[in-house]
Design an enzyme around this catalytic site. Structure first.
Site, PDB file in Angstrom:
ATOM      1  N   TYR A 144       0.987  -1.191  -0.054  1.00  0.00           N
ATOM      2  CA  TYR A 144       0.229  -0.111  -0.160  1.00  0.00           C
ATOM      3  C   TYR A 144       0.863   1.245  -0.045  1.00  0.00           C
ATOM      4  O   TYR A 144       1.840   1.244   0.842  1.00  0.00           O
ATOM      5  CB  TYR A 144      -0.710   0.026   1.102  1.00  0.00           C
ATOM      6  CG  TYR A 144      -1.677   1.118   1.493  1.00  0.00           C
ATOM      7  CD1 TYR A 144      -2.967   1.436   0.684  1.00  0.00           C
ATOM      8  CD2 TYR A 144      -1.583   2.076   2.430  1.00  0.00           C
ATOM      9  CE1 TYR A 144      -3.705   2.314   0.999  1.00  0.00           C
ATOM     10  CE2 TYR A 144      -2.623   3.223   2.501  1.00  0.00           C
ATOM     11  CZ  TYR A 144      -3.477   3.414   1.669  1.00  0.00           C
ATOM     12  OH  TYR A 144      -4.299   4.577   1.891  1.00  0.00           O
ATOM     13  N   ASP A 239       9.348   2.608  -0.684  1.00  0.00           N
ATOM     14  CA  ASP A 239       8.373   3.341   0.052  1.00  0.00           C
ATOM     15  C   ASP A 239       8.729   2.953   1.424  1.00  0.00           C
ATOM     16  O   ASP A 239       8.619   1.923   2.079  1.00  0.00           O
ATOM     17  CB  ASP A 239       7.124   2.615  -0.170  1.00  0.00           C
ATOM     18  CG  ASP A 239       5.965   3.595   0.690  1.00  0.00           C
ATOM     19  OD1 ASP A 239       6.234   3.967   1.826  1.00  0.00           O
ATOM     20  OD2 ASP A 239       4.702   3.479   0.510  1.00  0.00           O
ATOM     21  N   LYS A 267       5.448   9.338   8.527  1.00  0.00           N
ATOM     22  CA  LYS A 267       5.273   8.949   9.874  1.00  0.00           C
ATOM     23  C   LYS A 267       6.384   9.609  10.826  1.00  0.00           C
ATOM     24  O   LYS A 267       6.151  10.636  11.433  1.00  0.00           O
ATOM     25  CB  LYS A 267       5.320   7.347  10.027  1.00  0.00           C
ATOM     26  CG  LYS A 267       4.499   6.595   8.789  1.00  0.00           C
ATOM     27  CD  LYS A 267       3.286   6.044   9.303  1.00  0.00           C
ATOM     28  CE  LYS A 267       2.768   5.258   8.315  1.00  0.00           C
ATOM     29  NZ  LYS A 267       0.960   5.284   8.748  1.00  0.00           N
TER      30      LYS A 267
HETATM   31  N1  HOZ Z   1      -3.153   3.388   6.255  1.00  0.00           N
HETATM   32  C1  HOZ Z   1      -2.877   3.261   7.617  1.00  0.00           C
HETATM   33  C2  HOZ Z   1      -2.196   1.938   8.088  1.00  0.00           C
HETATM   34  N2  HOZ Z   1      -1.258   1.587   7.314  1.00  0.00           N
HETATM   35  C3  HOZ Z   1      -4.154   3.451   8.394  1.00  0.00           C
HETATM   36  C4  HOZ Z   1      -4.169   4.864   8.806  1.00  0.00           C
HETATM   37  C5  HOZ Z   1      -5.305   5.262   9.769  1.00  0.00           C
HETATM   38  O1  HOZ Z   1      -6.423   4.863   9.568  1.00  0.00           O
HETATM   39  O2  HOZ Z   1      -5.037   6.207  10.612  1.00  0.00           O
END
Ligand code: HOZ
Length: 430
Positions: A144, A239, A267
């Site tokens: 992702y 990534d 992050k």
């Molecule tokens: N895409 C995020 C986890 N890999 C989730 C982000 C969220 O829901 O805060």
């Protein structure tokens, strides 16, 4: 454990916010029940609206490498807030941030700040297409890279949690430019490049996948990605939004010794505030506006509050913090594996430094198909029993767990005790 206030807040949220949340996985669709609404965090601990305390293994989905309310981050943000929240003009903080990232990850010869990982990946893809003058891109099933149009094919995270294989709203003409392959499959990779010579702009990969649970690259796999892309003239994009500064002070690229052309970050570099970045080879980055014609911009890019938080996080990064983080996470992963097997479950537990995933019903997980074979139903039961025991795991079988440097032998012992009880109780009714 009483969570009445969270329940009330979720009901109220649903009347104004789609699904009651601002990012789908948080809605607890992957595990059922109502999401927990939090009020504060300290180190490895979270406190919810009803006053319950939990050991946190979500870590705001990765940024909280030093735990919640880290004093250095709080001081940096407080000081900057008293000066200004933003100018929309350059500050020295942005230079210090780029210098720091470059010093820790030397492959980022130039760095452009953005506001999220999604933006970083989307911009890196545009840059790769602009630089190579090619349209096709390649990603891997279950990885992702945020929610931009080009990157949602066979994506992990929320799409996996909610079972959305293809997202409506993405024109077919865009989707067909994204090729997908299974992670960890070298022969499929070589075949695809043989069939599409000099047509693929870039390969984008999470060097350790972290959005279909934690999936570790086989030995030699990342090297092979490097070799194949270099031979073909395609760019290799790592990534490292999740892995950057979580697995090592130089990210996954230093841990595995493979240098990509471009890297995306997020992050940890924002210390919990909304930040992303992309960067890499100087000759490639020279194509970004205003130096070059590949356009990319943002009012909040390099925002001083976010830079202050991110810098305060990065200034605490050094190689010495990782052995203890690795040891604590391994003790937890080994303990969970032992507890699950002792209770009679088949499990695989993947772990690299401060990230881990427990998969029920399978004994090894190396790619998306293995992830799909895992038993998400048992994870759901495990999640709720752990939550009631004061342990906050990711509310989806397809997200990873994160530890911080503030997690201790005490939080691990407490978690393992809760896990042992939970797993025995689940086994009794299965
Ligand atoms: N895409 C995020 C986890 N890999 C989730 C982000 C969220 O829901 O805060």
């Amino acid at each position: 454990m009483n969570r009445n206030r969270s329940r009330e807040l979720f009901a109220r949220a649903k009347s104004k916010v789609p699904g009651g949340v601002n990012s789908p996985v948080r809605a607890f669709g992957g595990v059922g029940g109502d999401p927990v609404f939090f009020v504060s965090g300290n180190g490895p601990w979270l406190t919810d609206e009803d006053g319950n305390r939990y050991v946190d293994y979500v870590a705001s989905w990765g940024p909280m490498l030093f735990g919640h309310s880290n004093p250095k981050l709080v001081a940096a943000v407080t000081e900057q807030a008293s000066k200004s929240m933003g100018f929309g003009a350059p500050t020295e903080l942005e230079i210090r941030m780029a210098e720091k990232i470059s010093a820790l990850m030397p492959s980022l010869e130039r760095v452009r700040m953005v506001s999220s990982g999604t933006e970083a990946a989307m911009s890196a893809i545009r840059l790769a297409r602009g630089f190579t003058a090619r349209d096709l891109i390649l990603k891997f099933s279950g990885c992702y890279h945020g929610h931009s149009d080009s990157l949602l094919s066979k994506a992990g995270s929320g799409l996996l949690t909610f079972g959305i294989p293809n997202c409506p709203g993405i024109p077919n003409d865009i989707a067909k430019l994204t090729l997908t392959l299974p992670f960890n499959d070298i022969s499929a990779l070589e075949k695809l490049f043989k069939e599409n010579p000099q047509r693929i702009a870039c390969v984008i990969v999470e060097p350790v996948a972290g959005n279909m649970g934690c999936v570790i690259p086989h030995q030699g796999y990342l090297e092979c990605l490097r070799e194949v892309t270099r031979r073909d003239g395609a760019l290799l994009i790592f990534d490292e939004v999740i892995t950057g500064f979580r697995l090592a002070s130089g990210g996954a690229q230093s841990l595995f010794g493979v240098t990509p052309d471009l890297t995306t970050l997020g992050k940890i570099i924002g210390g919990g505030l909304p930040v992303g970045a992309f960067g890499g080879r100087q000759d490639v980055m020279a194509h970004i506006a205003p130096d070059g014609p590949v356009y990319q911009a943002g009012t909040l890019s390099g925002n001083p509050l976010a830079m202050a938080a991110g810098l305060a996080a990065l200034e605490q990064i050094n190689p010495e913090i990782y052995p203890a983080l690795e040891e604590q996470t391994r003790a937890l992963a080994d303990g969970l594996t032992y507890a699950a097997r002792s209770a009679g479950f088949t499990v695989a537990c993947n772990q690299v430094c401060g990230m881990f995933s427990l998969f029920f019903g399978v004994d090894a997980v190396n790619n998306f198909d293995d992830v799909m074979r895992a038993d998400a139903g048992i994870y759901r039961k495990f999640f709720h029993k752990m939550l009631d025991a004061g342990v906050y795991l990711a509310p989806s079988a397809y997200e990873v767990g994160f530890l911080s440097t503030s997690h201790t032998a005490e939080t691990t012992a407490l978690t393992l005790k809760a896990a042992e009880k939970a797993l025995h109780e689940i086994k009794e009714v299965v």
